[in-house]
Design an enzyme around this catalytic site. Structure first.
Site, PDB file in Angstrom:
ATOM      1  N   CYS A 186       0.794  -1.234   0.000  1.00  0.00           N
ATOM      2  CA  CYS A 186       0.000   0.000   0.000  1.00  0.00           C
ATOM      3  C   CYS A 186       0.827   1.285   0.000  1.00  0.00           C
ATOM      4  O   CYS A 186       0.732   2.099  -0.910  1.00  0.00           O
ATOM      5  CB  CYS A 186      -0.936   0.017   1.203  1.00  0.00           C
ATOM      6  N   ASN A 224      -2.625  -2.030  -5.334  1.00  0.00           N
ATOM      7  CA  ASN A 224      -1.916  -3.304  -5.581  1.00  0.00           C
ATOM      8  C   ASN A 224      -2.947  -4.414  -5.725  1.00  0.00           C
ATOM      9  O   ASN A 224      -4.144  -4.204  -5.501  1.00  0.00           O
ATOM     10  CB  ASN A 224      -0.945  -3.638  -4.445  1.00  0.00           C
TER      11      ASN A 224
END
Length: 522
Positions: A91, A326
């Site tokens: 992240c 992601n």
């Protein structure tokens, strides 16, 4: 008389010359603009931009399946990129790359911790001062942020909620990591504490409602930019009440690399129990369902915003981007749930875009990276890209060729720095501190020596991935993505040594690249 006649003839001759010159100027003015006397033409107002970044949404495992409205309203109305990637599958470093347009080795954010530079003082004094919102504000954009910023944002040690990054007119940022209830926001630098009322506090809906309020109160004289970062589908996977019974029979996909042994892979892929315990499978199936449930509120957010822009007569002049920081895995190679790995399920991300000049229903194959978002947004805004320090490149030309000329990259870098817990981890014996998910069966998902760099090539000639680990083994993995899309076979011992050498040299260059050298196609 004769003299007078001569003078009057000369006068008439001079007058004719003056009149002829004036006539020529009048004629000329029909096709040319007087540089001195003409008013400069006003510069057209740049297009508006809406960027939606969700948290942990995969592409490879069907993460877009719940997003029917989003696919119709953005993808079908514009372009869908089927080869979009994050350059790091975690992240905070990924979001830092989105904001700066730079690889992690250039913005310095390595993982989700303060010591790894996530929203650290070093980040705030350096890369954060050169993020794309700063440049958009210089272009007179009205800027708005709501949702998750960076995992360590709001920590007292680095300025607390009073720290508002440069470039933002309206700031509604979550303190810390993704949550749906019982969280704290920084609202333009002031603390705002939220509880567990669905109507008042559910974060995805709050992000939507505050963005609608911003749109209602903006100035029509200037373009606007909104960056919306809802928590879904990140854990704790708390769906809105109306969606908590959806997908009740859905399970994580059992194809591809699901519950396959990590043969010939880095030690982290060889250590999980295989086959997985029933308790682990039950847990990841439940996580998979709940992730999809949380995304239904994001799908609603997209629908409401598109309708709002249409009602404001701004839809046709607004670029809308939808993506994730992601990917994610649920059972691949017997790793229960997380990201952080080099494989397609963790690095592939959704990317859908609609906007001016983008023809509908396009499916684009060329690889695009999350570091390309910043230069693309700046390109739309009119910023001269040669004046900004980015590693990525604008992909406006791919979506709207009539607006720009450009070429796609044939290869790119994926890099990750392993993250460990300071107290060590019993599930990572003899290998240093690790990170586990205990739910109920502890499986090590990361470690300090899960540090790697990969070069990924996607072209008509090559579809390969080559990765090197920074560990005592100098472990190497390589995959032919054409014949082995699920990365089941590490071919490093079978491939032509010349190909290995070429990939190694390309990787060395990319690991130290900066700016233009990151876009080198040779």
């Amino acid at each position: 008389m004769a003299g007078l006649t001569t003078r009057s003839g000369a006068t008439r001759t001079r007058q004719r010359g003056v009149f002829a010159a004036l006539a020529f100027l009048v004629l000329l003015s029909g096709s040319l603009t007087c540089v001195r006397c003409a008013e400069p033409e006003p510069r057209a107002k740049p297009s508006n931009i809406l960027l939606i970044v969700v948290d942990d949404q995969d592409l490879a495992l069907g993460g877009m399946s719940p997003m029917k409205k989003t696919k119709a309203l953005i993808g079908d109305a514009g372009a869908t990129f089927v080869n979009a990637f994050t350059i790091t599958p975690l992240c905070c470093p990924s979001r830092s790359s989105i904001l700066t347009g730079r690889y992690p080795h250039n913005h310095g954010v390595r993982n989700n911790s303060l010591s790894g530079n996530c929203s650290s003082s070093q980040w705030q004094k350096g890369p954060e001062t050169e993020t794309f919102p700063f440049y958009l504000s210089k272009q007179k954009y009205q800027t708005f942020f709501a949702g998750k910023y960076l995992n360590q944002y709001g920590q007292k040690a680095v300025g607390g909620v009073g720290h508002v990054p440069p470039g933002w007119d309206q700031w509604h940022a979550l303190v810390g990591n993704s949550r749906y209830y019982n969280y704290t926001l920084s609202v333009n630098g002031k603390e705002e504490i939220h509880s567990d009322s669905y109507e008042k506090d559910y974060l995805t809906d709050l992000v939507l409602n505050r963005s609608l309020n911003f749109l209602d109160n903006r100035s029509p004289q200037h373009p606007f930019f909104l960056m919306l970062c809802p928590p879904a589908p990140h854990s704790p996977w708390t769906a809105a009440p109306q969606y908590q019974k959806d997908f009740i029979d859905v399970k994580a996909p059992r194809d591809g690399s699901f519950d396959k042994p990590g043969k010939d892979k880095h030690w982290l892929l060889r250590q999980p129990t295989n086959p997985m315990l029933n308790s682990t499978v039950d847990f990841l199936d439940n996580a998979f369902r709940r992730r999809w449930q949380t995304l239904l509120s994001v799908d609603d957010l997209v629908e409401v915003l598109v309708k709002k822009l249409d009602s404001l007569k701004e839809l046709n002049d607004t670029y809308i981007f939808y993506t994730s920081d992601n990917g994610y895995h649920t059972g691949q190679f017997s790793l229960p749930i997380d990201k952080r790995q080099l494989y397609e399920f963790d690095i592939r991300i959704p990317l859908l875009v609609r906007g001016p000049g983008i023809k509908p229903s396009q499916t684009l194959q060329a690889p695009v990276l999350n570091i390309d978002l910043a230069p693309t947004l700046l390109d739309i805004s009119g910023v001269n890209l040669s004046s900004v320090n980015v590693d990525g490149q604008s992909f406006l030309s791919q979506m709207a060729p009539s607006l720009r000329n450009g070429t796609a990259r044939p290869f790119f870098l994926v890099e990750y720095t392993g993250e460990g817990s300071p107290t060590g981890d019993p599930s990572c014996p003899k290998l240093g501190p690790g990170v586990s998910e205990c739910f109920p069966d502890c499986v090590c998902e990361d470690s300090c020596n899960n540090t790697y760099a990969c070069v990924r090539t996607i072209s008509s000639e090559q579809n390969l991935q080559y990765c090197e680990f920074a560990d005592t083994e100098s472990f190497v993995e390589m995959y032919n993505m054409t014949t082995d899309p699920y990365q089941l076979e590490n071919i490093v011992k079978k491939v032509d040594p010349a190909v290995l050498q070429a990939m190694n040299q390309r990787l060395i260059k990319l690991q130290s690249c900066e700016g233009d050298s990151c876009r080198d196609t040779k």
